[in-house]
Design a protein around this motif. Sequence first.
Motif, PDB file in Angstrom:
ATOM      1  N   GLY A 130      37.318  86.351 106.767  1.00 31.04           N
ATOM      2  CA  GLY A 130      38.163  87.465 107.178  1.00 31.04           C
ATOM      3  C   GLY A 130      37.402  88.585 107.888  1.00 31.04           C
ATOM      4  O   GLY A 130      37.923  89.697 108.008  1.00 31.04           O
ATOM      5  N   THR A 151      35.426  83.615 101.517  1.00 27.61           N
ATOM      6  CA  THR A 151      36.715  83.977 102.111  1.00 27.61           C
ATOM      7  C   THR A 151      36.620  85.341 102.796  1.00 27.61           C
ATOM      8  O   THR A 151      37.231  85.551 103.842  1.00 27.61           O
ATOM      9  CB  THR A 151      37.847  84.010 101.062  1.00 27.61           C
ATOM     10  N   ALA A 152      35.853  86.261 102.215  1.00 24.25           N
ATOM     11  CA  ALA A 152      35.693  87.584 102.853  1.00 24.25           C
ATOM     12  C   ALA A 152      35.072  87.424 104.238  1.00 24.25           C
ATOM     13  O   ALA A 152      35.514  88.057 105.204  1.00 24.25           O
ATOM     14  CB  ALA A 152      34.825  88.487 101.988  1.00 24.25           C
ATOM     15  N   SER A 190      36.263  88.024  90.320  1.00 23.68           N
ATOM     16  CA  SER A 190      35.436  89.027  90.981  1.00 23.68           C
ATOM     17  C   SER A 190      36.302  90.234  91.271  1.00 23.68           C
ATOM     18  O   SER A 190      36.590  91.009  90.383  1.00 23.68           O
ATOM     19  CB  SER A 190      34.781  88.500  92.238  1.00 23.68           C
ATOM     20  N   LEU A 191      36.755  90.416  92.500  1.00 21.72           N
ATOM     21  CA  LEU A 191      37.601  91.576  92.714  1.00 21.72           C
ATOM     22  C   LEU A 191      38.735  91.558  91.735  1.00 21.72           C
ATOM     23  O   LEU A 191      39.136  92.566  91.207  1.00 21.72           O
ATOM     24  CB  LEU A 191      38.133  91.591  94.130  1.00 21.72           C
ATOM     25  N   GLY A 238      29.708  93.863  98.072  1.00 23.37           N
ATOM     26  CA  GLY A 238      29.894  93.824  96.614  1.00 23.37           C
ATOM     27  C   GLY A 238      29.963  92.392  96.106  1.00 23.37           C
ATOM     28  O   GLY A 238      29.493  92.073  95.010  1.00 23.37           O
ATOM     29  N   ARG A 239      30.540  91.510  96.938  1.00 22.36           N
ATOM     30  CA  ARG A 239      30.634  90.105  96.527  1.00 22.36           C
ATOM     31  C   ARG A 239      29.273  89.407  96.596  1.00 22.36           C
ATOM     32  O   ARG A 239      29.036  88.442  95.892  1.00 22.36           O
ATOM     33  CB  ARG A 239      31.694  89.382  97.375  1.00 22.36           C
ATOM     34  N   LEU A 262      41.004  78.858 106.089  1.00 19.88           N
ATOM     35  CA  LEU A 262      42.299  78.186 105.937  1.00 19.88           C
ATOM     36  C   LEU A 262      42.198  76.733 106.387  1.00 19.88           C
ATOM     37  O   LEU A 262      42.752  75.839 105.746  1.00 19.88           O
ATOM     38  CB  LEU A 262      43.361  78.922 106.768  1.00 19.88           C
ATOM     39  N   ASP A 311      34.996  90.404 106.894  1.00 26.62           N
ATOM     40  CA  ASP A 311      34.898  91.537 105.972  1.00 26.62           C
ATOM     41  C   ASP A 311      33.482  91.571 105.385  1.00 26.62           C
ATOM     42  O   ASP A 311      33.107  90.678 104.633  1.00 26.62           O
ATOM     43  CB  ASP A 311      35.956  91.331 104.871  1.00 26.62           C
ATOM     44  N   TYR A 351      45.252  81.381  98.622  1.00 26.15           N
ATOM     45  CA  TYR A 351      44.045  81.955  98.014  1.00 26.15           C
ATOM     46  C   TYR A 351      43.103  82.465  99.110  1.00 26.15           C
ATOM     47  O   TYR A 351      42.577  83.566  99.037  1.00 26.15           O
ATOM     48  CB  TYR A 351      43.320  80.901  97.156  1.00 26.15           C
ATOM     49  N   VAL A 352      42.885  81.631 100.104  1.00 25.47           N
ATOM     50  CA  VAL A 352      41.987  82.031 101.192  1.00 25.47           C
ATOM     51  C   VAL A 352      42.564  83.240 101.923  1.00 25.47           C
ATOM     52  O   VAL A 352      41.875  84.215 102.202  1.00 25.47           O
ATOM     53  CB  VAL A 352      41.762  80.864 102.177  1.00 25.47           C
ATOM     54  N   HIS A 353      43.856  83.169 102.192  1.00 20.43           N
ATOM     55  CA  HIS A 353      44.477  84.273 102.919  1.00 20.43           C
ATOM     56  C   HIS A 353      44.342  85.573 102.132  1.00 20.43           C
ATOM     57  O   HIS A 353      43.897  86.594 102.655  1.00 20.43           O
ATOM     58  CB  HIS A 353      45.946  83.974 103.193  1.00 20.43           C
ATOM     59  N   LEU A 413      34.782  83.896  96.774  1.00 21.27           N
ATOM     60  CA  LEU A 413      35.287  85.206  97.177  1.00 21.27           C
ATOM     61  C   LEU A 413      34.477  85.754  98.348  1.00 21.27           C
ATOM     62  O   LEU A 413      35.023  86.353  99.277  1.00 21.27           O
ATOM     63  CB  LEU A 413      35.255  86.172  95.993  1.00 21.27           C
ATOM     64  N   GLU A 440      45.580  84.343  91.961  1.00 17.77           N
ATOM     65  CA  GLU A 440      45.810  84.655  93.369  1.00 17.77           C
ATOM     66  C   GLU A 440      46.099  83.411  94.212  1.00 17.77           C
ATOM     67  O   GLU A 440      45.251  82.549  94.364  1.00 17.77           O
ATOM     68  CB  GLU A 440      44.574  85.343  93.952  1.00 17.77           C
ATOM     69  N   LEU A 500      38.110  97.649  94.472  1.00 14.55           N
ATOM     70  CA  LEU A 500      37.044  97.295  95.401  1.00 14.55           C
ATOM     71  C   LEU A 500      35.676  97.733  94.862  1.00 14.55           C
ATOM     72  O   LEU A 500      35.546  98.796  94.278  1.00 14.55           O
ATOM     73  CB  LEU A 500      37.317  97.972  96.753  1.00 14.55           C
ATOM     74  N   ILE A 501      34.669  96.876  95.068  1.00 16.58           N
ATOM     75  CA  ILE A 501      33.296  97.178  94.685  1.00 16.58           C
ATOM     76  C   ILE A 501      32.652  98.046  95.755  1.00 16.58           C
ATOM     77  O   ILE A 501      32.957  97.912  96.935  1.00 16.58           O
ATOM     78  CB  ILE A 501      32.482  95.868  94.522  1.00 16.58           C
ATOM     79  N   TYR A 507      41.698  90.982 101.551  1.00 19.44           N
ATOM     80  CA  TYR A 507      41.800  91.955 100.457  1.00 19.44           C
ATOM     81  C   TYR A 507      41.392  93.369 100.844  1.00 19.44           C
ATOM     82  O   TYR A 507      42.106  94.326 100.596  1.00 19.44           O
ATOM     83  CB  TYR A 507      40.947  91.488  99.280  1.00 19.44           C
ATOM     84  N   SER A 508      40.192  93.493 101.451  1.00 17.29           N
ATOM     85  CA  SER A 508      39.675  94.852 101.646  1.00 17.29           C
ATOM     86  C   SER A 508      39.987  95.394 103.026  1.00 17.29           C
ATOM     87  O   SER A 508      39.551  96.481 103.382  1.00 17.29           O
ATOM     88  CB  SER A 508      38.173  94.900 101.387  1.00 17.29           C
ATOM     89  N   THR A 509      40.708  94.631 103.817  1.00 20.68           N
ATOM     90  CA  THR A 509      40.981  95.091 105.188  1.00 20.68           C
ATOM     91  C   THR A 509      42.442  95.485 105.348  1.00 20.68           C
ATOM     92  O   THR A 509      43.204  95.454 104.402  1.00 20.68           O
ATOM     93  CB  THR A 509      40.618  93.994 106.198  1.00 20.68           C
ATOM     94  N   ASN A 521      42.291  86.458  99.701  1.00 19.94           N
ATOM     95  CA  ASN A 521      40.946  86.959  99.464  1.00 19.94           C
ATOM     96  C   ASN A 521      40.188  87.292 100.740  1.00 19.94           C
ATOM     97  O   ASN A 521      39.196  88.006 100.696  1.00 19.94           O
ATOM     98  CB  ASN A 521      40.164  85.961  98.609  1.00 19.94           C
ATOM     99  N   SER A 522      40.649  86.789 101.858  1.00 19.64           N
ATOM    100  CA  SER A 522      40.003  87.167 103.117  1.00 19.64           C
ATOM    101  C   SER A 522      40.581  88.484 103.631  1.00 19.64           C
ATOM    102  O   SER A 522      39.947  89.187 104.404  1.00 19.64           O
ATOM    103  CB  SER A 522      40.179  86.074 104.167  1.00 19.64           C
TER     104      SER A 522
END
Lengths: 383, 383
Positions: free
Chosen positions: B297, B293-294, A176-177, B303-304, B372, B299, A374-376, B290, A259, A111-112, A381-383, A378-379
């Motif tokens: 989500g 998609t964040a 990116s990530l 960083g992105r 999605l 998020d 992919y959407v799932h 990225l 991904e 994570l950034i 990822y950080s949660t 990357n959406s």
Amino acid sequence: MSVTAPQGFRAAGVAAGLKSTGAPDVALVVNDGPDDAAAAVFTTNRFPAAPVLWSRQVLGGHRLKAVVLNSGGANACTGPEGFGDTHATAEHVADQLGIGAIDVAVASTGLIGVRLPMDLLLAGATAAAQALSADGGPDAARAIMTTDSVPKTTVQAGSGWTVGGMAKGAGMLAPSLATMLVVLTTDAVVPAEVLEPALRAATGASFERVDSDGCLSTNDTVIVMANGASGVTPTAEEFTAVLTAAATDLAMQLLADAEGSTKDIAITVRGAASVADALTAGRACARNNLLKTALFGNDPNWGRVLAAIGTTDAAFEADQVDVAINGVTVCRGGAIGDPRDGVDLTGRAISIDVDLRAGTEQATIWTNDLSLAYVHENSAYST
Amino acid sequence: MSVTAPQGFRAAGVAAGLKSTGAPDVALVVNDGPDDAAAAVFTTNRFPAAPVLWSRQVLGGHRLKAVVLNSGGANACTGPEGFGDTHATAEHVADQLGIGAIDVAVASTGLIGVRLPMDLLLAGATAAAQALSADGGPDAARAIMTTDSVPKTTVQAGSGWTVGGMAKGAGMLAPSLATMLVVLTTDAVVPAEVLEPALRAATGASFERVDSDGCLSTNDTVIVMANGASGVTPTAEEFTAVLTAAATDLAMQLLADAEGSTKDIAITVRGAASVADALTAGRACARNNLLKTALFGNDPNWGRVLAAIGTTDAAFEADQVDVAINGVTVCRGGAIGDPRDGVDLTGRAISIDVDLRAGTEQATIWTNDLSLAYVHENSAYST
């Protein structure tokens, strides 16, 4: 055997607790010589992570004795404090190995915008130094995984010398990530003035032509170390060819593990006035979300190929362009070609061949489809 | 009232059978004068659809008496035969109205690479000409819908004159299958030499700053017609302001209805050395899968944002950039700012404010998240 396939390299991968899962997250690769020639390419992102800033300085000397890598945190956008963390990591590893910090490159992924837990990382680096082994390549490859589903390694044989390598990444080249980290090793005798252009040629033909989601990471790093332990000096051509084979093998593994992807798509643009035109047109397709979603849906939507190419400045006439998808020329002369019903897109491999009829050059860009997964992924990822 | 809100315009929308659903699919907008000043902007895609090629010629004269529009087929990448179909459509409409084909613009939207069923289209054009009415604006707006969930119309009042408009589109600005078609009408007295720059200013501040999925259509068309029926001559500034308000209203309706979107995202880049830099940085964010998609989500992954801006050539220093998401400065000086937990992304509206600290210019780009539903809708479109 990964990075320890060539003679004179040791490696290790350990779990330092950076990942909440308890999976391995610190890797160390050490070059025991006799030579310490090295070269690297780094992300061109203008927010380079702290380890990129550090390793650029280190590699400026074209020499390297060790690389320490961690997953579980990118140490990007962390300011002067983050740079201090990277510096401290290199110092710590150097102390463990009895070398200088300037001999140690650092690479990070995760994570950034989050500081690394330095107590855990340094303890992990100590453990990795103690675990170093001539069989440690596979462990190192596992410790750099993030969203990767499998470790990526390669071994390519020269005549009496070897190239080994490991990679992590699941976006690409422009990830990116899903930062791309690659370490390549060889026991061939390769002076720095040969190693540098060989690495540029190898990455230019492999990682730089894989464009999974068009995003450029803050942390991308490709490092090669040559220690001459085999005593064999290949020609520059021989070495470049084997290094390119290793890089291409890793790049295709990255593509296959992108991904959430369900398709590996090779976009070949031929009949171009220049290689640059072919790459521009190929990349425009690789970055077109409407085309990528159509391919996810097994839809040979050639209109989206033309619409993508139509945004570029590549040389072509609109009424001259042909497009074939999986061998069926669905577009001829910029208009309707053979029936699209004849295109079978049910497999993972898809080839899109575009003929610009504007010259004799060609190039291939590899990408993936844009999928629900992919959407799932990357959406979430950080949660 | 849409395009028929100003005096002296009639319109109609009918079902010609181009859509398998039986929904309305042919629209006609007629200018009854006394003036026939007109201007247009078209897609810059290098595979312009047949109706774009035709209408560019027509609008070269800065005069226009009618626009016929169809959904259910883009007539793009259909070769000389497709151009012939567009020409025949203009001729047919001209015959119905007793004017010349050169007075009739054509616009189409739907799947690329498929010929239009001309028998159905021409019969529909006949029916539309017979149904023309000073109340027909709403019917016309409905007949140009494709994946739009609602018709988009606007009415903006000047001093004694009016601007009306309709739009279809659900990607943008750069939409592909979700082509953007816009017709604007006014009863102000506006000579062509004022109308043209006014339209460029209006689209530059509205449609061209909405970038939902980064894809550029083969069919995008924005046409404005001024008939002077009010007898009132506004200043160029007055007219440009009202036309811009109409275009912005329609652009925001397009954004709100973007395919599968769950967020409307305003990316404002301030402190830029130039407006061009601000637009470049904003667009890089708007096109970063990225980041998109964040945001889908919920998020606040700043960083992105940096990683996206870091791919551009906009003037900035990496350690000077601030990023606020929905009012919380999560990134300060290119590094960690206030806690991301404070960012509430549960609503549809998201603001991302980037301060480059490199100048005094600013610009806003509007985009949507990558959801999605976007993937689902665009992968299933033609099947």
